[in-house]
Design a protein around this motif. Structure first.
Motif, PDB file in Angstrom:
ATOM      1  N   PHE A   1     -74.062 -29.506  48.638  1.00 32.39           N
ATOM      2  CA  PHE A   1     -74.820 -30.429  47.797  1.00 32.39           C
ATOM      3  C   PHE A   1     -75.884 -29.672  47.001  1.00 32.39           C
ATOM      4  O   PHE A   1     -76.698 -28.942  47.572  1.00 32.39           O
ATOM      5  CB  PHE A   1     -75.503 -31.498  48.650  1.00 32.39           C
ATOM      6  CG  PHE A   1     -74.550 -32.451  49.319  1.00 32.39           C
ATOM      7  CD1 PHE A   1     -74.110 -33.590  48.661  1.00 32.39           C
ATOM      8  CD2 PHE A   1     -74.080 -32.212  50.604  1.00 32.39           C
ATOM      9  CE1 PHE A   1     -73.233 -34.485  49.272  1.00 32.39           C
ATOM     10  CE2 PHE A   1     -73.208 -33.090  51.227  1.00 32.39           C
ATOM     11  CZ  PHE A   1     -72.785 -34.233  50.559  1.00 32.39           C
ATOM     12  N   ASP A   2     -75.881 -29.864  45.699  1.00 33.39           N
ATOM     13  CA  ASP A   2     -76.832 -29.181  44.821  1.00 33.39           C
ATOM     14  C   ASP A   2     -77.536 -30.218  43.948  1.00 33.39           C
ATOM     15  O   ASP A   2     -76.883 -30.924  43.168  1.00 33.39           O
ATOM     16  CB  ASP A   2     -76.104 -28.164  43.947  1.00 33.39           C
ATOM     17  CG  ASP A   2     -77.056 -27.396  43.045  1.00 33.39           C
ATOM     18  OD1 ASP A   2     -78.103 -26.943  43.538  1.00 33.39           O
ATOM     19  OD2 ASP A   2     -76.762 -27.278  41.846  1.00 33.39           O
ATOM     20  N   ILE A   3     -78.852 -30.311  44.071  1.00 35.38           N
ATOM     21  CA  ILE A   3     -79.608 -31.285  43.281  1.00 35.38           C
ATOM     22  C   ILE A   3     -79.720 -30.786  41.847  1.00 35.38           C
ATOM     23  O   ILE A   3     -80.307 -29.732  41.587  1.00 35.38           O
ATOM     24  CB  ILE A   3     -81.000 -31.531  43.879  1.00 35.38           C
ATOM     25  CG1 ILE A   3     -80.872 -32.081  45.300  1.00 35.38           C
ATOM     26  CG2 ILE A   3     -81.792 -32.519  43.002  1.00 35.38           C
ATOM     27  CD1 ILE A   3     -82.208 -32.316  46.004  1.00 35.38           C
ATOM     28  N   GLY A   4     -79.156 -31.552  40.922  1.00 33.86           N
ATOM     29  CA  GLY A   4     -79.229 -31.176  39.509  1.00 33.86           C
ATOM     30  C   GLY A   4     -80.433 -31.757  38.813  1.00 33.86           C
ATOM     31  O   GLY A   4     -80.999 -31.142  37.893  1.00 33.86           O
TER      32      GLY A   4
ATOM     33  N   ALA B   1     -88.651 -20.531  39.392  1.00 33.38           N
ATOM     34  CA  ALA B   1     -89.640 -21.539  39.017  1.00 33.38           C
ATOM     35  C   ALA B   1     -89.140 -22.368  37.837  1.00 33.38           C
ATOM     36  O   ALA B   1     -89.277 -23.600  37.820  1.00 33.38           O
ATOM     37  CB  ALA B   1     -90.963 -20.869  38.673  1.00 33.38           C
ATOM     38  N   ALA B   2     -88.540 -21.703  36.857  1.00 37.36           N
ATOM     39  CA  ALA B   2     -88.008 -22.424  35.698  1.00 37.36           C
ATOM     40  C   ALA B   2     -86.912 -23.395  36.119  1.00 37.36           C
ATOM     41  O   ALA B   2     -86.836 -24.528  35.612  1.00 37.36           O
ATOM     42  CB  ALA B   2     -87.476 -21.428  34.670  1.00 37.36           C
ATOM     43  N   ALA B   3     -86.073 -22.965  37.065  1.00 37.15           N
ATOM     44  CA  ALA B   3     -85.006 -23.839  37.549  1.00 37.15           C
ATOM     45  C   ALA B   3     -85.571 -25.042  38.303  1.00 37.15           C
ATOM     46  O   ALA B   3     -85.050 -26.155  38.195  1.00 37.15           O
ATOM     47  CB  ALA B   3     -84.068 -23.045  38.453  1.00 37.15           C
ATOM     48  N   ALA B   4     -86.656 -24.821  39.057  1.00 36.21           N
ATOM     49  CA  ALA B   4     -87.290 -25.925  39.783  1.00 36.21           C
ATOM     50  C   ALA B   4     -87.884 -26.940  38.813  1.00 36.21           C
ATOM     51  O   ALA B   4     -87.736 -28.157  38.986  1.00 36.21           O
ATOM     52  CB  ALA B   4     -88.371 -25.385  40.719  1.00 36.21           C
ATOM     53  N   PHE B   5     -88.559 -26.444  37.772  1.00 33.75           N
ATOM     54  CA  PHE B   5     -89.134 -27.353  36.773  1.00 33.75           C
ATOM     55  C   PHE B   5     -88.041 -28.099  36.009  1.00 33.75           C
ATOM     56  O   PHE B   5     -88.198 -29.285  35.693  1.00 33.75           O
ATOM     57  CB  PHE B   5     -90.032 -26.574  35.803  1.00 33.75           C
ATOM     58  CG  PHE B   5     -91.403 -26.306  36.335  1.00 33.75           C
ATOM     59  CD1 PHE B   5     -92.289 -27.350  36.568  1.00 33.75           C
ATOM     60  CD2 PHE B   5     -91.822 -25.007  36.610  1.00 33.75           C
ATOM     61  CE1 PHE B   5     -93.557 -27.109  37.061  1.00 33.75           C
ATOM     62  CE2 PHE B   5     -93.084 -24.748  37.104  1.00 33.75           C
ATOM     63  CZ  PHE B   5     -93.966 -25.808  37.329  1.00 33.75           C
TER      64      PHE B   5
ATOM     65  N   THR C   1     -95.160 -32.333  44.384  1.00 35.12           N
ATOM     66  CA  THR C   1     -94.550 -32.031  45.676  1.00 35.12           C
ATOM     67  C   THR C   1     -93.065 -31.748  45.516  1.00 35.12           C
ATOM     68  O   THR C   1     -92.526 -30.786  46.077  1.00 35.12           O
ATOM     69  CB  THR C   1     -94.745 -33.216  46.644  1.00 35.12           C
ATOM     70  OG1 THR C   1     -96.138 -33.392  46.906  1.00 35.12           O
ATOM     71  CG2 THR C   1     -94.013 -32.990  47.955  1.00 35.12           C
ATOM     72  N   LEU C   2     -92.414 -32.582  44.739  1.00 28.98           N
ATOM     73  CA  LEU C   2     -90.982 -32.462  44.498  1.00 28.98           C
ATOM     74  C   LEU C   2     -90.640 -31.112  43.875  1.00 28.98           C
ATOM     75  O   LEU C   2     -89.673 -30.444  44.276  1.00 28.98           O
ATOM     76  CB  LEU C   2     -90.562 -33.597  43.566  1.00 28.98           C
ATOM     77  CG  LEU C   2     -89.117 -34.056  43.499  1.00 28.98           C
ATOM     78  CD1 LEU C   2     -88.639 -34.572  44.854  1.00 28.98           C
ATOM     79  CD2 LEU C   2     -88.980 -35.158  42.444  1.00 28.98           C
ATOM     80  N   THR C   3     -91.467 -30.682  42.904  1.00 25.74           N
ATOM     81  CA  THR C   3     -91.218 -29.411  42.219  1.00 25.74           C
ATOM     82  C   THR C   3     -91.465 -28.228  43.144  1.00 25.74           C
ATOM     83  O   THR C   3     -90.697 -27.251  43.161  1.00 25.74           O
ATOM     84  CB  THR C   3     -92.110 -29.298  40.972  1.00 25.74           C
ATOM     85  OG1 THR C   3     -91.903 -30.444  40.132  1.00 25.74           O
ATOM     86  CG2 THR C   3     -91.797 -28.043  40.179  1.00 25.74           C
ATOM     87  N   THR C   4     -92.531 -28.303  43.939  1.00 21.86           N
ATOM     88  CA  THR C   4     -92.812 -27.234  44.899  1.00 21.86           C
ATOM     89  C   THR C   4     -91.660 -27.079  45.883  1.00 21.86           C
ATOM     90  O   THR C   4     -91.229 -25.968  46.202  1.00 21.86           O
ATOM     91  CB  THR C   4     -94.119 -27.525  45.658  1.00 21.86           C
ATOM     92  OG1 THR C   4     -95.211 -27.559  44.733  1.00 21.86           O
ATOM     93  CG2 THR C   4     -94.394 -26.471  46.715  1.00 21.86           C
ATOM     94  N   ARG C   5     -91.137 -28.222  46.347  1.00 25.83           N
ATOM     95  CA  ARG C   5     -90.036 -28.135  47.313  1.00 25.83           C
ATOM     96  C   ARG C   5     -88.753 -27.642  46.660  1.00 25.83           C
ATOM     97  O   ARG C   5     -87.968 -26.901  47.281  1.00 25.83           O
ATOM     98  CB  ARG C   5     -89.802 -29.504  47.968  1.00 25.83           C
ATOM     99  CG  ARG C   5     -88.879 -29.439  49.189  1.00 25.83           C
ATOM    100  CD  ARG C   5     -89.496 -28.567  50.276  1.00 25.83           C
ATOM    101  NE  ARG C   5     -88.639 -28.432  51.450  1.00 25.83           N
ATOM    102  CZ  ARG C   5     -88.979 -27.766  52.539  1.00 25.83           C
ATOM    103  NH1 ARG C   5     -90.160 -27.178  52.617  1.00 25.83           N
ATOM    104  NH2 ARG C   5     -88.150 -27.690  53.574  1.00 25.83           N
ATOM    105  N   ALA C   6     -88.520 -28.045  45.422  1.00 30.57           N
ATOM    106  CA  ALA C   6     -87.349 -27.542  44.697  1.00 30.57           C
ATOM    107  C   ALA C   6     -87.411 -26.022  44.590  1.00 30.57           C
ATOM    108  O   ALA C   6     -86.405 -25.327  44.778  1.00 30.57           O
ATOM    109  CB  ALA C   6     -87.273 -28.180  43.314  1.00 30.57           C
ATOM    110  N   PHE C   7     -88.605 -25.499  44.302  1.00 31.16           N
ATOM    111  CA  PHE C   7     -88.790 -24.053  44.232  1.00 31.16           C
ATOM    112  C   PHE C   7     -88.492 -23.411  45.590  1.00 31.16           C
ATOM    113  O   PHE C   7     -87.786 -22.401  45.675  1.00 31.16           O
ATOM    114  CB  PHE C   7     -90.213 -23.730  43.792  1.00 31.16           C
ATOM    115  CG  PHE C   7     -90.545 -22.264  43.846  1.00 31.16           C
ATOM    116  CD1 PHE C   7     -90.196 -21.414  42.808  1.00 31.16           C
ATOM    117  CD2 PHE C   7     -91.191 -21.728  44.952  1.00 31.16           C
ATOM    118  CE1 PHE C   7     -90.484 -20.055  42.870  1.00 31.16           C
ATOM    119  CE2 PHE C   7     -91.486 -20.364  45.021  1.00 31.16           C
ATOM    120  CZ  PHE C   7     -91.127 -19.533  43.973  1.00 31.16           C
TER     121      PHE C   7
END
Length: 514
Positions: free
Chosen positions: A34-37, A90-94, A49-55
């Protein structure tokens, strides 16, 4: 199944509980399919919070980057310094979180276009997840709405946010979707008509609702009750869609409606969740290894010695009160003496080896590399409320974990509320008992701690954000951004990630068998 083969579109994401659980699901060989797009969230602190965790997810397999993340959460590295050290991640998380807070219904052009791009690029399976905001459906929300002059449910757009969800389904046409909501959705009415049957019908035919041609329909399954006719699922009652989380290893009586939609061309019948081997998972077993803390004062200067003096006075009053009760023979077993020298915040996790958490939840929550406790500091309380908190904790110890109702309070501890004796707020003060699962952690925890009193009268306080997060099954390395009030709201509104992971296993098995 390959890594990243299943594209996840996360709507109304909050701090990411549902996405965290689903993205953590692995195959038997350890692959994460599973990959969150995209994760869509409009509240700024939850989005952060969501962005920090994505990173974190994107760097978790890099030992150096993971170590730098630990330095950030410990306060030794700024967020900008962390992200600038790994610019691509970081760019991918944003990009995953759309760079800034976004709301369905307000920013549809940007959100829908991003989803279209992802669907066009992705050649594997697609899953849509999320829970439309529940304020209009929740029992508490409906009670508040009833007090609003000229309130009309049919004019409250929050009742219809699920149609934004349908719009995304019509665009992405996923093989599977998972939709979560409060149990109040089962009985919510508009124009005197119960909405839930209509919501089910709409989810079965999203193209019809969104006026989009060529969209296949969906079969709606329960995750806990077998369908009477699996090929064309139907259920005896709406409550068959209600998941009682405590039965599935969650240390909390969180009862939520979760619907599993399977596209009608998919040849496969999903399984239901397996009940946990051990339940309930108790509050004490999940919290006992976290550092003990004392509360503060909301209207007095913070002083540890003064706190200990006041709690000691409370000890004498409570001993007198309980010796006058019908539990007098048990009073000598109570220990209400305040723990001395306690801080209001602690980051030291020296008791991690004493954790009583049963497996597999223990391995899910704990991170021995972290060596640090996040979001673990207390709020201040009124002195009189501290006495009531101590009473609640002690009462539960004497009554097999039962939290006292207003009728159980001695008159001298009754607050000056006109409705105290009416029964309308009989559980205004509620302890999270050591030997039971917690009651539902809600966003109300951000307003005061009255419903979330810690089981230990010697600490005499309400739960911290980290303790609430533990009860919600967020891993210990999950950092909640924003101020403490915002952190409480995020935790209270979230889906337990450990439950989401179990749901992901059901989805993975279904898609793997196609």
């Amino acid at each position: 199944m390959k890594a990243g083969e299943i594209l996840v579109i996360d709507l109304f994401a909050g701090p990411g509980g549902l996405g965290e659980g689903i993205s953590s699901c692995t195959t038997g060989s350890g692959i994460k399919p599973f990959d969150i797009g995209i994760s869509v969230e409009k509240e700024p602190s939850a989005h952060k919070t969501l962005t920090t965790r994505a990173f974190f997810r994107k760097v978790a397999n890099n030992p150096v980057a993971r170590s730098d993340y630990y330095e950030y959460v410990r306060g030794n590295l700024s967020r900008d310094e962390l992200f600038s050290s790994y610019p691509e991640k970081a760019a991918a998380a944003f990009e995953e979180t759309l760079h800034e807070p976004r709301a369905l219904g307000e920013h549809n052009d940007q959100i829908h276009q991003r989803i279209r791009d992802l669907v066009e690029e992705h050649k594997g399976f697609k899953v849509v997840i999320g829970g439309p905001p529940c304020q209009a459906y929740s029992l508490a929300g409906r009670s508040r709405n009833a007090g609003i002059q000229d309130y009309k449910a049919e004019d409250d757009q929050r009742h219809f946010l699920y149609k934004e969800y349908l719009q995304v389904i019509s665009i992405a046409q996923p093989e599977v979707f998972v939709m979560e909501n409060v149990r109040g959705i089962l009985s919510a009415k508009v124009d005197g008509k119960v909405m839930f049957p209509q919501i089910l019908d709409d989810l079965k035919q999203p193209g019809k609702v969104t006026d989009t041609e060529g969209i296949l329909g969906y079969k709606i399954y329960s995750l806990v009750v077998d369908a009477e006719t699996p090929e064309n699922p139907s259920y005896a009652k709406s409550s068959d869609f209600l998941i009682r989380s405590e039965l599935y290893g969650i240390p909390q009586a969180r009862h939520r409606v979760i619907l599993l939609g399977v596209r009608e061309d998919i040849n496969g019948i999903p399984t239901t969740l397996d009940k946990a081997e051990q339940y309930p998972v108790t509050v004490k077993s999940v919290l006992n290894d976290l550092p003990p803390l004392r509360s503060g004062f909301s209207k007095l200067k913070d002083d540890g010695e003064e706190w200990a003096r006041i709690i000691a006075l409370h000890e004498k009053r409570l001993n007198k009160i309980f010796k006058q009760s019908n539990k007098v023979e048990l009073v000598d077993e109570l220990n209400l003496t305040p723990l001395l020298g306690l801080p209001r915040k602690s980051t030291e996790h020296s008791n991690i080896n004493e954790a009583l958490i049963p497996e597999p939840l223990k391995s899910w929550l704990l991170d021995e590399e972290l060596g640090y406790v996040l979001n673990h500091d207390t709020r201040g309380h009124m002195v009189k409320d501290l006495l009531r908190y101590a009473f609640c904790s002690a009462y539960a110890q004497l009554n097999n974990g039962i939290s006292p109702k207003s009728k159980d309070f001695p008159q001298e501890l009754a607050p000056a509320h006109a409705n105290w004796n009416t029964g309308a707020h009989a559980d205004r003060f509620r302890v999270q008992s050591a030997n039971k699962e917690a009651t539902t952690v809600t966003s109300h925890i951000s307003k005061d701690g009255h419903y979330f009193v810690h089981y230990d009268p010697r600490q005499c306080r309400s739960l911290t954000v980290r303790e609430a997060a533990r009860l919600q099954t967020f891993p210990d390395n999950y950092l909640f951004e924003g101020n403490r009030t915002q952190q409480y709201v995020q935790v209270g509104n979230a889906v337990p990630p450990f439950l989401a992971k179990q749901i992901a296993n059901v989805v993975l098995k279904l898609l793997s068998d196609i």
